[in-house]
Design a protein around this motif. Structure first.
Motif, PDB file in Angstrom:
ATOM      1  N   LEU A 218       0.836  -1.208   0.000  1.00 17.52           N
ATOM      2  CA  LEU A 218       0.000   0.000   0.000  1.00 17.52           C
ATOM      3  C   LEU A 218       0.866   1.251   0.000  1.00 17.52           C
ATOM      4  CD1 LEU A 218      -2.733   1.533   0.469  1.00 17.52           C
ATOM      5  CD2 LEU A 218      -2.291   1.238   2.921  1.00 17.52           C
ATOM      6  N   TYR A 219       1.865   1.274   0.867  1.00 20.58           N
ATOM      7  CA  TYR A 219       2.711   2.462   0.976  1.00 20.58           C
ATOM      8  C   TYR A 219       3.579   2.648  -0.266  1.00 20.58           C
ATOM      9  CZ  TYR A 219       1.634   4.095   5.675  1.00 20.58           C
ATOM     10  OH  TYR A 219       1.005   4.645   6.768  1.00 20.58           O
ATOM     11  N   ASP A 220       3.975   1.538  -0.912  1.00 21.96           N
ATOM     12  CA  ASP A 220       4.741   1.662  -2.151  1.00 21.96           C
ATOM     13  C   ASP A 220       3.939   2.410  -3.218  1.00 21.96           C
ATOM     14  OD1 ASP A 220       7.010   0.435  -1.199  1.00 21.96           O
ATOM     15  OD2 ASP A 220       6.537  -1.546  -2.039  1.00 21.96           O
ATOM     16  N   ALA A 221       2.619   2.218  -3.212  1.00 23.85           N
ATOM     17  CA  ALA A 221       1.773   2.920  -4.180  1.00 23.85           C
ATOM     18  C   ALA A 221       1.805   4.430  -3.953  1.00 23.85           C
ATOM     19  CB  ALA A 221       0.341   2.402  -4.089  1.00 23.85           C
ATOM     20  N   VAL A 304       2.033  11.760   2.035  1.00 20.98           N
ATOM     21  CA  VAL A 304       2.488  10.611   1.251  1.00 20.98           C
ATOM     22  C   VAL A 304       3.076   9.503   2.111  1.00 20.98           C
ATOM     23  CG1 VAL A 304       2.871  11.955  -0.844  1.00 20.98           C
ATOM     24  CG2 VAL A 304       4.735  11.709   0.816  1.00 20.98           C
ATOM     25  N   CYS A 305       3.363   9.788   3.382  1.00 20.74           N
ATOM     26  CA  CYS A 305       3.942   8.771   4.262  1.00 20.74           C
ATOM     27  C   CYS A 305       3.840   9.235   5.709  1.00 20.74           C
ATOM     28  CB  CYS A 305       5.409   8.527   3.895  1.00 20.74           C
ATOM     29  SG  CYS A 305       6.228   7.260   4.904  1.00 20.74           S
ATOM     30  N   GLU A 306       3.715   8.260   6.618  1.00 24.87           N
ATOM     31  CA  GLU A 306       3.703   8.542   8.053  1.00 24.87           C
ATOM     32  C   GLU A 306       4.845   7.790   8.729  1.00 24.87           C
ATOM     33  OE1 GLU A 306      -0.180   8.925   6.230  1.00 24.87           O
ATOM     34  OE2 GLU A 306       1.034   7.113   6.545  1.00 24.87           O
ATOM     35  N   THR A 310       1.337   4.514  13.817  1.00 25.61           N
ATOM     36  CA  THR A 310       0.269   4.252  12.860  1.00 25.61           C
ATOM     37  C   THR A 310       0.786   4.591  11.468  1.00 25.61           C
ATOM     38  OG1 THR A 310      -0.571   6.413  13.614  1.00 25.61           O
ATOM     39  CG2 THR A 310      -1.780   4.456  14.318  1.00 25.61           C
ATOM     40  N   GLY A 311       1.863   3.940  11.105  1.00 27.59           N
ATOM     41  CA  GLY A 311       2.536   4.180   9.837  1.00 27.59           C
ATOM     42  C   GLY A 311       3.666   3.184   9.692  1.00 27.59           C
TER      43      GLY A 311
END
Length: 430
Positions: A218-221, A304-306, A310-311
């Motif tokens: 998900l985060y790569d997207a 775009v990122c945390e 919670t990340g």
């Protein structure tokens, strides 16, 4: 939401007070999430999860307990879900992200304390969070002084186990946390009546790693130039990961990622071109704390990122799956969890390195350092983070705010100015 009042009543909840919470949450969620344009269809599952946040999953937990199973409620990413699941228990993250619970927390805690701690204690004392009411044991940890003393108070109301997290990262600290995991394993075995075996631990390490892998996907997207999903939607997915059934969560999040990757191929974005890309770092954002993401993304930015619990702290770094006995399994768990760069550690150069690395990986334009009031651990660490980011030429701004929306206008003004500065710097660099 279906009618779960009989279930809630069986959990000894304050139904009248809980009704007040249930009246507020749908409107709050609708204003923040359902007003978004061009959302991915796969987000409908997560809309459903929130609509049933105190229903379907609570029913599943109740059925598990009726069958003799046990439920463990935790507050922190340092509690190893693999151990709970290996003994046929269910681990769930606990409530603590709303000012609804703060007044009840302040009945036993000082007012000048982190709202996350006050809300967590208040959620239990008020009898309005069915996750607290469903937990056979609460699992705390020693990540901050406020939490340590709050666990003593919660222990007066419900069975409580506290894991001692070392505050440094020396070899003896890794050994110490391995022993803490072993002590926790024995507590879990005593409560569940089930032994953690090599086979069950290997199986659950694989399952939890698979959950981490889908979150990494998900985060790569979100690294794409064309952002296929908003930051607030990605935050919601991570929050849901803490308490949803893991197999179902993996399946539904993979389905969403399929859609997001198709969007990337088609250059479909939920933000306008040149929207400032923001890395958010700081204190955890427990559900339903969506405030900072909402303010950022309605003030002209895109998260775009945390770099937060919670990340990325939650899913980066997998547990070694090639374990040969329980001892090597405990060591693999300790190595993975001690790799989390929480602000409670000193020294903590690893977190600074993580922020700079993630800033580059996600092609961010600026960093917003978010801290809850009275969170001394994160607030004090801001200086070293800012010094390092200044050396790298990375724009950074700190925002300290609680759960209420009273300061929203002031924060919006600061954010707009920050984003304008970023845009001007990008134009000058061309």
């Amino acid at each position: 939401m279906a009618d779960y009042r009989e279930l809630w009543d069986s959990l000894d909840m304050d139904l009248e007070k809980h009704d007040q919470l249930c009246e507020v949450l749908p409107e709050f969620y609708g204003d923040i999430y359902m007003t978004q344009e061009n959302r991915a269809e796969g987000m409908n599952y997560f809309n459903f999860v929130v609509s049933e946040i105190h229903g379907l999953r609570i029913k599943e937990l109740n059925e598990h307990r009726k069958d003799g199973g046990k439920v463990f409620g935790s507050f922190c990413v340092f509690v190893p879900d693999e151990v709970i699941m290996a003994a046929d228990g269910i681990g769930v993250g606990l409530c603590g992200g709303s000012d609804f619970w703060v007044p009840d927390g302040e009945k036993v805690l000082p007012r000048n304390m982190c709202p996350l701690i006050k809300a967590s204690v208040g959620a239990k004392l008020s009898g309005t969070c069915p996750y607290f009411q469903s937990a056979d044991m609460l699992v705390g940890e020693t990540t901050c002084d406020g939490k340590k003393k709050a666990w003593e108070i919660l222990g007066e109301y419900t069975p409580m186990h506290v894991m001692d997290l070392p505050q440094m990262k020396r070899e003896k600290d890794y050994d110490h946390f391995k022993e803490e995991i072993n002590i926790f394993k024995e507590k879990v075995e005593d409560l569940t009546g089930n032994k953690v075996t090599l086979e069950s631990l290997k199986e659950k390490i694989k399952l939890v790693n698979d959950k981490r892998r889908v979150l990494q996907r998900l985060y790569d997207a979100r690294k794409s130039e064309k952002l296929p999903i908003s930051g607030k939607d990605a935050l919601l997915i991570t929050q849901v990961a803490f308490y949803d059934d893991p197999n179902r969560f993996i399946e539904k999040t993979n389905e969403l990622c399929d859609e997001l990757e198709e969007r990337i191929e088609k250059n479909i974005s939920v933000f306008k071109d040149d929207t400032p890309r923001i890395l958010l770092t700081g204190t955890p954002m427990a559900i339903p704390n969506w405030k900072m993401h909402h303010l950022i993304e309605t003030s002209g930015g895109a998260v775009v990122c945390e770099e937060a619990c919670t990340g990325t702290k939650y899913f980066e770094r997998l547990v070694d799956e090639n374990i040969t006995d329980l001892d090597s399994g405990l060591k693999a768990l300790s190595d993975r969890y001690m790799g989390i760069n929480c602000a409670c550690f000193s020294p903590n150069e690893g977190r600074i390195e993580d922020i700079i690395r993630l800033y580059k990986e996600y092609n961010a334009d600026g960093v917003i350092y978010n801290s809850l009031p009275f969170c001394h651990t994160y607030a004090i660490e801001y200086k070293k983070v800012k010094d390092a980011l200044d050396k790298e030429g990375i724009p950074v701004m700190m925002i300290e705010s609680d759960y209420s929306m009273q300061d929203a206008g002031q924060i919006n003004t600061r954010l707009e100015a920050f984003f304008e500065m970023i845009s001007m710097n990008k134009e000058l660099a061309i």
